[in-house]
Write a protein that holds these residues in place. Structure first.
Motif, PDB file in Angstrom:
ATOM      1  N   UNK A  83     109.204  -0.177 131.951  1.00 59.08           N
ATOM      2  CA  UNK A  83     108.269   0.894 131.769  1.00 59.08           C
ATOM      3  C   UNK A  83     108.472   1.199 130.150  1.00 59.08           C
ATOM      4  N   UNK A  84     110.494   1.525 130.169  1.00 56.08           N
ATOM      5  CA  UNK A  84     110.868   1.352 128.899  1.00 56.08           C
ATOM      6  C   UNK A  84     110.399   0.780 127.395  1.00 56.08           C
ATOM      7  N   UNK A  85     110.288  -0.551 127.728  1.00 51.13           N
ATOM      8  CA  UNK A  85     109.919  -1.766 126.489  1.00 51.13           C
ATOM      9  C   UNK A  85     108.351  -1.399 125.928  1.00 51.13           C
ATOM     10  N   UNK A  86     107.774  -1.094 127.204  1.00 52.03           N
ATOM     11  CA  UNK A  86     105.638  -0.710 127.056  1.00 52.03           C
ATOM     12  C   UNK A  86     105.765   0.831 126.627  1.00 52.03           C
ATOM     13  N   UNK A  87     106.773   1.664 126.738  1.00 49.39           N
ATOM     14  CA  UNK A  87     106.795   3.178 126.816  1.00 49.39           C
ATOM     15  C   UNK A  87     106.964   2.895 125.460  1.00 49.39           C
ATOM     16  N   UNK A  88     108.214   2.061 124.882  1.00 47.81           N
ATOM     17  CA  UNK A  88     108.407   2.589 123.160  1.00 47.81           C
ATOM     18  C   UNK A  88     107.526   1.541 122.401  1.00 47.81           C
ATOM     19  N   UNK A  89     106.721   0.983 123.039  1.00 49.01           N
ATOM     20  CA  UNK A  89     105.938   0.322 122.127  1.00 49.01           C
ATOM     21  C   UNK A  89     104.178   1.113 121.909  1.00 49.01           C
ATOM     22  N   UNK A  90     104.027   1.915 122.816  1.00 47.42           N
ATOM     23  CA  UNK A  90     103.574   3.351 123.002  1.00 47.42           C
ATOM     24  C   UNK A  90     103.430   4.730 121.381  1.00 47.42           C
ATOM     25  N   UNK A  91     105.080   4.311 121.671  1.00 42.13           N
ATOM     26  CA  UNK A  91     105.683   5.749 120.921  1.00 42.13           C
ATOM     27  C   UNK A  91     105.846   5.161 119.407  1.00 42.13           C
ATOM     28  N   UNK A  92     105.888   4.008 119.187  1.00 41.24           N
ATOM     29  CA  UNK A  92     105.296   3.303 117.821  1.00 41.24           C
ATOM     30  C   UNK A  92     104.033   3.168 117.347  1.00 41.24           C
ATOM     31  N   UNK A  93     102.872   3.998 117.531  1.00 39.73           N
ATOM     32  CA  UNK A  93     102.141   3.344 116.992  1.00 39.73           C
ATOM     33  C   UNK A  93     101.393   5.093 115.976  1.00 39.73           C
ATOM     34  N   UNK A  94     100.978   4.624 115.435  1.00 42.71           N
ATOM     35  CA  UNK A  94     100.846   5.518 113.901  1.00 42.71           C
ATOM     36  C   UNK A  94      99.077   5.516 113.948  1.00 42.71           C
ATOM     37  N   UNK A  95      98.787   6.964 113.033  1.00 41.69           N
ATOM     38  CA  UNK A  95      97.351   7.057 112.759  1.00 41.69           C
ATOM     39  C   UNK A  95      96.410   5.828 112.261  1.00 41.69           C
ATOM     40  N   UNK A  96      94.968   5.536 112.686  1.00 39.61           N
ATOM     41  CA  UNK A  96      94.546   5.272 111.742  1.00 39.61           C
ATOM     42  C   UNK A  96      93.828   5.280 110.094  1.00 39.61           C
ATOM     43  N   UNK A  97      93.451   4.635 109.294  1.00 37.28           N
ATOM     44  CA  UNK A  97      93.698   4.766 108.150  1.00 37.28           C
ATOM     45  C   UNK A  97      91.397   4.677 107.588  1.00 37.28           C
ATOM     46  N   UNK A  98      91.083   4.458 109.003  1.00 36.56           N
ATOM     47  CA  UNK A  98      90.040   4.580 108.876  1.00 36.56           C
ATOM     48  C   UNK A  98      89.258   4.527 110.725  1.00 36.56           C
ATOM     49  N   UNK A  99      87.922   5.095 110.188  1.00 40.71           N
ATOM     50  CA  UNK A  99      88.023   5.225 112.541  1.00 40.71           C
ATOM     51  C   UNK A  99      86.490   4.227 112.241  1.00 40.71           C
ATOM     52  N   UNK A 100      85.973   3.381 113.267  1.00 44.46           N
ATOM     53  CA  UNK A 100      84.989   2.922 113.746  1.00 44.46           C
ATOM     54  C   UNK A 100      83.663   3.807 113.781  1.00 44.46           C
ATOM     55  N   UNK A 101      83.100   3.335 114.415  1.00 44.78           N
ATOM     56  CA  UNK A 101      81.759   3.921 114.441  1.00 44.78           C
ATOM     57  C   UNK A 101      81.737   3.993 116.306  1.00 44.78           C
ATOM     58  N   UNK A 102      82.335   3.685 117.093  1.00 52.34           N
ATOM     59  CA  UNK A 102      82.512   3.950 118.359  1.00 52.34           C
ATOM     60  C   UNK A 102      84.108   5.403 118.494  1.00 52.34           C
ATOM     61  N   UNK A 103      84.693   5.060 117.305  1.00 52.32           N
ATOM     62  CA  UNK A 103      86.012   6.548 116.850  1.00 52.32           C
ATOM     63  C   UNK A 103      86.819   5.831 116.958  1.00 52.32           C
ATOM     64  N   UNK A 104      87.200   4.099 117.091  1.00 52.95           N
ATOM     65  CA  UNK A 104      88.446   3.806 117.621  1.00 52.95           C
ATOM     66  C   UNK A 104      88.631   2.714 115.754  1.00 52.95           C
ATOM     67  N   UNK A 105      89.953   3.226 115.573  1.00 50.56           N
ATOM     68  CA  UNK A 105      89.925   1.999 114.295  1.00 50.56           C
ATOM     69  C   UNK A 105      89.995   1.277 114.223  1.00 50.56           C
ATOM     70  N   UNK A 106      89.185  -0.166 112.734  1.00 49.23           N
ATOM     71  CA  UNK A 106      88.385  -1.231 112.848  1.00 49.23           C
ATOM     72  C   UNK A 106      90.031  -1.891 113.329  1.00 49.23           C
ATOM     73  N   UNK A 107      91.215  -1.596 112.746  1.00 51.49           N
ATOM     74  CA  UNK A 107      92.154  -2.572 112.979  1.00 51.49           C
ATOM     75  C   UNK A 107      92.828  -2.935 114.804  1.00 51.49           C
ATOM     76  N   UNK A 108      91.857  -1.471 115.532  1.00 50.31           N
ATOM     77  CA  UNK A 108      93.052  -1.463 116.770  1.00 50.31           C
ATOM     78  C   UNK A 108      92.031  -2.251 117.708  1.00 50.31           C
ATOM     79  N   UNK A 109      90.540  -2.110 117.062  1.00 44.88           N
ATOM     80  CA  UNK A 109      89.605  -2.990 118.194  1.00 44.88           C
ATOM     81  C   UNK A 109      90.007  -4.280 117.781  1.00 44.88           C
ATOM     82  N   UNK A 110      90.330  -5.366 116.457  1.00 43.37           N
ATOM     83  CA  UNK A 110      90.368  -6.336 116.531  1.00 43.37           C
ATOM     84  C   UNK A 110      91.426  -6.910 117.270  1.00 43.37           C
TER      85      UNK A 110
END
Length: 212
Positions: A83-110
């Protein structure tokens, strides 16, 4: 003659599944910040984890794990570390530069988790939860009578496995709806970070769980 016992199992299990915990946190993260596919596969993984708990409870191994200080401590440490490892991965999330049509970044979808990774996340989150072990040990030793035939106990277990998967699948599909995702699209990275904090807090709670 087993209907009252079955209904008790249904109610107790539903209350346990519906309460916030690590399973809910990873479903929230996967559905809002990754994709509906990731959310559904994570839900399937959680349901698969329930099957493991049911199996060792039917075999009587759950009582051994719960009563063995060493085995319980190892399970706690592994679960908390994961859980600590998963939590740490989530803490490193960064805002997206571009938003796709469904509201999430293209990179995040990929980069959305593959079916295998999503399933593994749900499975390990559930299986390594020492509190889930205590819950199923209590369920099979207190709520379910030892006189209940094994095949009926197996039916109870199958019911809980399927219902858990369906519950979290429904939750994942709801959270990943276009309107819901669009509402949270600009703060998706904050959702991941908050989820990370929650998972780390849950890891601490799990690490201090007692056998009593």
């Amino acid at each position: 003659m087993y209907w009252p016992e079955f209904l008790t199992v249904v109610v107790v299990h539903f209350l346990a599944v519906a309460s916030p915990g690590p399973d809910f946190a990873v479903i929230l993260r996967q559905s809002l910040c990754a994709s509906s596919r990731s959310g559904v596969w994570t839900a399937v993984g959680i349901g698969s984890g329930i099957l493991v708990h049911v199996t060792y409870s039917l075999l009587g191994l759950g009582i051994l794990i719960a009563q063995s200080t060493t085995a319980f401590t190892v399970l706690k440490v592994l679960g908390a570390a994961y859980l600590l490892w998963v939590g740490w991965q989530c803490l490193k999330a960064k805002p997206s530069d571009e938003e796709s049509a469904d509201g999430l970044s293209q990179d995040r979808d990929v980069n959305a988790a593959t079916a295998w990774k999503a399933w593994r996340l749900g499975f390990l989150t559930n299986v390594l939860n020492a509190k889930a072990t205590l819950f199923f040990v209590s369920l099979f030793s207190v709520v379910i009578s030892p006189a209940t035939p094994v095949w009926i106990q197996g039916f109870y277990g199958a019911w809980m496995t399927v219902m858990t998967g369906l519950w979290f699948t429904g939750l994942a599909l709801f959270l990943s709806r276009g309107q819901v995702r669009a509402f949270f699209r600009r703060i998706s990275h904050w959702i991941e970070r908050v989820t990370g904090v929650a998972l780390i807090a849950l890891a601490g709670k799990l690490a201090t769980a007692s056998q009593g």
